[in-house]
Design an enzyme around this catalytic site. Sequence first.
Site, PDB file in Angstrom:
ATOM      1  CG  ASP A 153       6.459 -10.313   4.555  1.00 48.58           C
ATOM      2  OD1 ASP A 153       7.311  -9.745   3.848  1.00 48.58           O
ATOM      3  OD2 ASP A 153       5.506  -9.716   5.105  1.00 48.58           O
ATOM      4  CB  ALA A 195     -13.418  21.857 -14.467  1.00 48.67           C
TER       5      ALA A 195
END
Length: 744
Positions: free
Chosen positions: A507, A387
């Site tokens: 954070d 392919a």
Amino acid sequence: MLVPVSTRQRLLVVSNRLPLTAKRVSGRWRGERSSGGLVAAMAPLMDQTDGLWLGWPGDALPGEPSGRERLMREWERKHGYVAVEIPPKISRSFYEGYANDTLWPLLHGFPTLVVFAPESWHAYRDANQRFADAVISRARKGDLVWAHDYQLMLVPQLIRERLPDARIGFFLHIPFPSSEVFRILPEREDVLLGLLGADSIAFQTHGHLHNFRRSLLQVLGLESSMDEVQIDGRRVHLAALPIGIQSDEWDTLITSDARVARRKAELNERHRGRKLIISVDRLDYTKGIPERLRTFHRLLQSSPSWRGKVTLVQIAVPSRERVPAYAELRRKVSELVGEVNGDFGTPEWQPVVYLRRSVNKDELAALYSAADVAWVGPLRDGMNLVAKEYVACQRGGDGVLVLSEFAGAAQELGEALRINPYDEVGTAATIVRALEMDVASRAERMVALHERVHRNDAVAWAERFMSGLREATAPARATLHRDRPTADPLKLRSAYLKAERRLLLLDYDGTLVPIAQRPQDATPPPGLLDLLRDLVSLPQTTTLLVSGRSRRDIERWFGDIRDLGLAVEHGALLREPGADSWQTLRGGMDLSWQDRVRPLLQQFSASAPGSLVEDKEYALAWHYRLVDAEFGTWLANELVTTLENLLSGTELTVIHGNKVVEVRHAWANKGEVAAHLVAGFRRRSFVLAMGDDRTDEDMFARLPRTAWTIRVGTGSTSARYRVAGFEGANGLLRMLTTSLDDPA
Ligand code: ADQ
């Protein structure tokens, strides 16, 4: 992140066949080059690393053993090819028996074709031991070993038993089936444990990797994550890495080889006024050749207007002819070709041109570039290189790729027309659609396919694999832990109380609030704002949010808590506690790169509905949390590789975070900002940092060893402690705010 290719480590490749096969021609031994994607893909790496290639050189024949031995010595000296000799009786039972009669049908999901023969399992073990022994006898400290494919699934463990510190990678070229199919194998535990001897195991697609993980769970009871499984205290890295082709070579053939151009012109002339369909396969039952011929028969039956107007060229190279299922297939294919040609052929037109042999690369390139349609219809295939070869030869062309959804390549080549090769009616309709498609649509699809095949070529594939293997075996990884103790709230509070000064680095997403599906949905709840206000009012305590988010979001949400320090864009911009203005950690940054990088991110965004590009002040990010998980990860890996090529040699870096790919200045990371902030907090200070992902690891790494570094949630970490999730993180902080009033 990809690790740059290093030339320091030697590479030992081990595969069933060597790039050369020993043949006896006119009484003398000679080496015959076996072409094939693997050799081409590995060539540049072998050159760079001065490596060895270990494999079977072909059957020894009676007579002239010394000539053969001489040839093998010459191969080793000249090319670094090391022959692994296997006695013919074992080699047959190993290769034609267990490898091709048991594993090949099983792994392709054809359980009814699987032959269970205990003797062939013994031969498989024996042969794998010989390959492993050859590696063990040659290996030096620091070497990287790369074992290939289903013939050698026990090799990683057999090497590991003798060389516990060896660095071993394994790539499976063929599919891994669903666990329902895999577990019918009597030796299923041995095969899985054999593979798990590696440090890194890669598959062609995420689907195969997923199936493998299900089998680990069902057969061995081993839990794993997307990219890792642990066994015997070792970590095994897991990955999906679709193989590519040497697209440059095909490109040269079709653009600058006069013979190919001539041959293409001849083919066009011969098939003038007719459409040409090409199919190229090994003559293997997984490739769907009988199904294709029956479908073509049906197409000519149901669409009489195409009779005389279309020719199918089926090239099939004979393969494994001593295995009975293959001999039967060969007979069936010839019979079906005869049926189509007998039922529809005319003196002027032969519907199927069938070549049952290998054709050389020039001829293949000419056929690929002359064909209007490539019909690639395997019933199951690891990847399928044909392919990609067709696409490579359609540079500037407008051919149509019709591709089975059961080929690994279908995951990657989204612009192909997809077929279910078992559905003959549907497939015939798709082939007609391909034949009738307008030129603009054809060209548009092909341009996109061509670009992708070119980008993920064989060399990029091999480098990615090596990068993963190096990372999986890097000494630094030993300092990451999965088994960190949970942070003890009482000890934390006691350390906090004893200190003269305190620094809290927090954070935001995933740490103080859960990760939201869309970034804009992560608005802080009122309770969290209260908690932060309480924290900043604590005596001798400096609190900062350290986030990857933009200044816009963080300022909107937290801007009015004056004493809360804010570091955004991973620390590119900082508002110190109590300050009015923002500063950059480094001045004078050139942002012109954003205009080059933004269109690329937008292009990726367009091909993945649900993904979006975020413009930050000093960074650009592509978010793909809402994209189908498998497709999103694949595309993200592609994007990372493209960006790394584009940005190599610049001060920019590419970060693949949690469902986000981000480009930013290398220095703008949480580690830099943490180091800057902690400078004023040395002796007798309490430093706490909490975070949940890879970018927070930078912060942990730059803090003193005495700091309370806490990883929120799972995942390997260099933090000293862990807390279960954002609720746990909030709980610890809340406890600090009460601790001064209640110093129990
Ligand atoms: P294969 O099963 O061999 O490979 P494929 O990927 O299609 O399948 O590769 C076949 C190769 O052989 C191609 O390069 C093709 O050009 C060549 N070829 C086929 N027929 C030919 C002919 N008649 N003449 C000349 N050349 C011919 C296995 C897995 C695949 C995986 C590859 C690579 O089964 O799924 O894509 O390994 O990992």
